[in-house]
Enzyme design. Structure first.
Site, PDB file in Angstrom:
ATOM      1  N   GLU A  88      -2.818 -10.833  -1.133  1.00 56.62           N
ATOM      2  CA  GLU A  88      -2.531 -10.554  -2.539  1.00 56.62           C
ATOM      3  C   GLU A  88      -3.774 -10.082  -3.294  1.00 56.62           C
ATOM      4  O   GLU A  88      -4.053 -10.510  -4.405  1.00 56.62           O
ATOM      5  CB  GLU A  88      -1.903 -11.782  -3.223  1.00 56.62           C
ATOM      6  N   GLY A  89      -4.526  -9.222  -2.665  1.00 60.95           N
ATOM      7  CA  GLY A  89      -5.779  -8.726  -3.231  1.00 60.95           C
ATOM      8  C   GLY A  89      -6.944  -9.523  -2.675  1.00 60.95           C
ATOM      9  O   GLY A  89      -7.102 -10.700  -3.010  1.00 60.95           O
TER      10      GLY A  89
END
Length: 851
Positions: free
Chosen positions: A505-506
């Site tokens: 998620e990043g």
């Protein structure tokens, strides 16, 4: 001398008056009236120097001119707007959509330099409903009892079939799905707490359940799907007949979604025997959780329409669609093995997969809006699953390590009594408290309708990083106990899982250096986004009016932050208004001070560096660190209020706030040291640190109080690990450690008698087990005491023990076991997926013959 004193008093009056007006953010018109009145009195009644009077009159004239709105717009704002447009940095569509995602909440208040605390304090405390509490106490507790992480990760590389069936039966995948579609419709807070509890005992289970309840097909359908799509998929997702996954990352594109090469071409093709306009897809994805067993695949790809079959554009950009995995050409089933954590994760690919246009989530009208969908959902989902996982791991580590450090003895004393161990215990407890606060307060805000894009990035980065620090500290304290793998090791899998949360998620490096401040600087600043939008307005007259309002509001804001930063630093913020008169009052004031300093530094950075600021990642990262520290400190204060201001928790609050604000101070200092414009850096240092860096890290005394809190049975220890799986049963090490910790206090007097008897020569052995037998014979202790001490000693030995294996056991071959288990589960959950594939291929061949 008298004249000098009078002149000084006049100077002090003007200076303090200007500071007051700026500090209170009095508007331009009111400030002009106040300044004019003061200058008039001075000019008429004072015998000051004529040049000084002339200067004041000139300053007042400038203020008057600025109040002439039409004149100001044409002669001042219009030229500045032209210069501003030339200075604007280039911005990709993905960046713009990311900036527009979510809402601005408490992060905007911190960016303002003058936070309105009522906006945070007035939020209701999160609370589980009766239904949610029953789920936590019932199915969630029972699932934790079923999980054996050693068996799952070491032997099976998968969860047992009965565990999968239980997850499906109790609808763990349906927490976010509304009841009208057959789901549980839990709050964000309940979702977070369930993940927290599962993460405290099994990273495999928490990952498996967290993903479908975060960024996945269900969430995308709920927000963007057509009603037909919702009716088609959501009931199946709620009952577990459909297993979802979402595929974004590809070998060529990870964090840079714009670099996707997975594509879909709008074209004519055959579908169920008819020629239709659809999409021919080709993709190659990896790292996709649940992909190996998924029945419905959420897919991100770039959509192209070279023949203009659906519109005038050639390229539509990133699009999201739902693809059944039984369609011919879809490949799933193979697995990655992420650091031996056995959640289902693997690659997926598709070759010339043809699907109708209405497979696009939301239908054809949503073509090209996939990235916007994803970043909007990340503004919520990123604040729940991974932060809750970190919180659950922290709660388990605090509960286990606090007890272990008491029962583990060296040099005839518990290792908890060593200050070095105590320092690590303090960090474990303090970091866990910070994560608990961040997750609780932010999920409560989401339940109130917020979509906190920047706070979600803050939580994702800092909770996963704090989780990594806690895992390291817990491992240091446990030593060999944490290193030796086996069924008795309750730390190793969580320790090995920490890098997984760091990367998804990043990636954390990207999140810190580009996203937190890069998104916050424009999204949360009270004027920058307004200026950008005004500069890009096609209606030039309207754009000029908007830009003028934003620009002069921005100038007043900057002047105010200079005054506030200087005054709050000089006075240590002791006169800053805060909402509560409690023992935590000073911490609110400290955040006020650094909010003003942060806002001032941000403005000067954007003014002097312009578009190049986003390329100076280290400067951006440090500004992001300051914003993050203030946000996390704010959640700590709110969490303390939500829990009823428990006095016994004050050491945790003080340690957390002091740690966070000290980090903010040092990040600000580092930012100024490395700021390229040295004159501006010196000017900022004068306003921000006029008395130097005065904030100190937590004291050793606070650390001692926290060590006592985490190593002593009581409410504070239980509250810190409130949602961890701590039930005392034979398969739960956390419950067994707590039992041993409670027995320590009971048998400590007997141990003291044994030590004294050994000193006096009544006991010969140095080993406690033999001492107990000798002490009974020498009547130092009674038979009942001897029996109870032996039971207690055996429990402690069992908890301190580590595993060993025969060479044959270590050279096991898990390939067959894993393969059969996965096949068994797939048969159970996906209705004989292999058979479905064959049926799909047969149907495809039939369609071709008909055509």
């Amino acid at each position: 001398m008298f004249e000098f004193i009078i002149a000084f008093l006049w100077f002090l009056l003007f200076f303090s008056g200007g500071i007051f007006l700026a500090y209170q953010r009095v508007d331009l018109q009111s400030s002009t009236i106040a300044a004019g009145a003061a200058i008039a009195v001075y000019v008429i009644f004072s015998e000051g120097h004529p040049l000084w009077k002339l200067f004041l009159i000139a300053a007042f004239s400038v203020m008057l001119i600025l109040n002439l709105i039409e004149f100001r717009r044409e002669k001042i704002t219009k030229p500045l707007l032209s210069i501003y447009k030339r200075m604007l940095p280039s911005m990709s569509n993905t960046e713009r959509e990311a900036l527009e995602a979510g809402s601005v909440w408490w992060d905007g208040e911190l960016f303002s330099g003058m936070p309105q605390w009522d906006r945070l304090i007035s939020n209701p405390a999160p609370k589980l409903s009766e239904e949610e509490q029953a789920f936590l106490d019932g199915p969630c507790e029972e699932l934790c009892q079923m999980l054996d992480d050693w068996d799952i990760c070491h032997f099976r590389a998968d969860m047992p079939e009965e565990v999968w069936n239980y997850i499906i039966e109790k609808q763990f995948f349906a927490m976010i799905i509304p009841k009208k579609y057959g789901g549980l419709e839990f709050s964000s807070y309940a979702n977070a707490i369930v993940i927290t509890k599962l993460a405290s005992c099994s990273p495999t289970a928490s990952s498996t359940i967290g993903v479908p309840n975060s960024l996945g097909p269900a969430e995308l359908l709920l927000h963007y799907g057509t009603e037909e799509q919702k009716q088609l998929y959501l009931p199946g997702l709620a009952t577990g007949k459909e297993i979802p996954c979402f595929a974004l990352t590809s070998p060529q594109a990870g964090s840079d979604a714009a670099a996707l090469i997975d594509n879909g071409i709008v074209c004519k093709g055959k579908w169920k025997g008819k020629t239709i306009t659809g999409i021919r897809l080709n993709w190659n994805k990896r790292y996709i959780t649940l992909a190996p067993i998924a029945t419905v695949l959420g897919l991100a790809f770039k959509l192209n329409d070279p023949d203009h079959l659906i519109g005038e554009k050639d390229e539509y950009g990133i699009t999201a669609a739902l693809i059944p995995t039984n369609i011919d050409g879809v490949e799933v089933g193979r697995r990655h093995y992420p650091l031996t954590i056995a959640f289902q994760n693997g690659p997926t690919s598709g070759k010339d997969v043809f699907v109708p246009l209405d497979y696009i989530i939301g239908g054809p009208k949503m073509a090209g809006k996939g990235w916007k969908m994803l970043v909007e959902l990340l503004s919520v989902g990123r604040a729940i699953t991974l932060p809750s996982t970190g919180s659950g791991g922290g709660q388990a580590a605090a509960y286990a390590t606090g007890a272990y450090s008491v029962i583990r003895k060296q040099f005839n004393t518990s290792i908890a009594n060593f200050e070095g161990v105590g320092e690590a215990l303090t960090r474990i407890a303090g970091h866990t408290y910070i994560m608990n606060a961040a997750v609780s307060v932010t999920s409560a805000a989401i339940d109130q309708g917020e979509k906190p894009a920047v706070p979600s990035a803050i939580l994702k980065y800092h909770c996963t990083e704090l989780g990594r620090k806690i895992a390291n500290d817990a491992m240091d304290i446990h030593g060999g106990k944490g290193v030796m793998m086996g069924p008795k090791n309750y730390l190793s899998r969580a320790y090995m899982a920490t890098p997984i949360a760091i990367t998804v998620e990043g990636a954390n490096i990207l999140t810190r250096s580009l996203i937190i401040y890069g998104q916050g600087a424009i999204r949360c600043h009270p004027f920058v986004l307004r200026e950008l939008n005004a500069a890009g307005d096609e209606d030039k007259d309207r754009g000029l009016i908007e830009f003028d309002n934003a620009l002069f509001g921005h100038i007043g804001y900057a002047i105010s932050n200079m005054a506030r930063s200087f005054f709050l630093a000089i006075t240590h913020a002791k006169f800053s208004r805060v909402p509560l008169n409690t023992p935590t009052r000073r911490y609110y004031q400290n955040i006020n001070r650094y909010s003003a300093a942060f806002a001032l530094a941000s403005d000067f950075a954007m003014l002097t560096l312009g578009g190049s600021l986003k390329k100076r990642e280290l400067l951006s990262a440090r500004l992001g660190d300051i914003l993050s520290s203030m946000y996390l400190a704010s959640t700590v204060l709110k969490h303390f209020e939500n829990q009823g201001r428990r006095a016994t928790d004050l050491p945790l609050v003080e340690w957390s706030i002091r740690t966070l604000m000290y980090q903010a101070q040092e990040a600000l200092h580092s930012f100024l040291r490395n700021f390229p414009n040295r004159f501006v850096a010196a000017l900022l240092r004068f306003f921000i640190f006029p008395r130097g860096r005065t904030y100190s890290a937590p004291s050793d005394e606070i650390s001692g109080k926290i060590v006592n809190l985490i190593t002593t049975p009581g409410e504070s220890r239980e509250r810190l690990s409130e949602f961890a799986y701590t039930t005392n049963d034979s398969n739960n090490p956390l419950g067994l450690l707590q039992e041993a910790l409670e027995l320590v206090k009971e048998y400590e007097p007997i141990e003291r008698r044994l030590r004294q008897a050994h000193k006096e020569g009544l006991l010969v052995s140095d080993y406690l087990g033999d001492q107990i037998i000798e002490a009974e014979k020498a009547q130092v202790i009674s038979k009942a005491e001897s029996r109870n001490m032996r039971i207690y000693h055996e429990k402690v030995l069992a908890l301190l023990a580590v595993d060993d294996f025969t060479p044959e056991e270590l050279s096991r071959n898990t390939g067959k076991k894993t393969s059969s288990n996965t096949a068994s589960k797939r048969k159970s959950l996906t209705k004989k997926k292999t058979t479905k594939r064959k049926a799909a291929k047969k149907s495809s061949l039939t369609s071709k013959k008909e055509a």
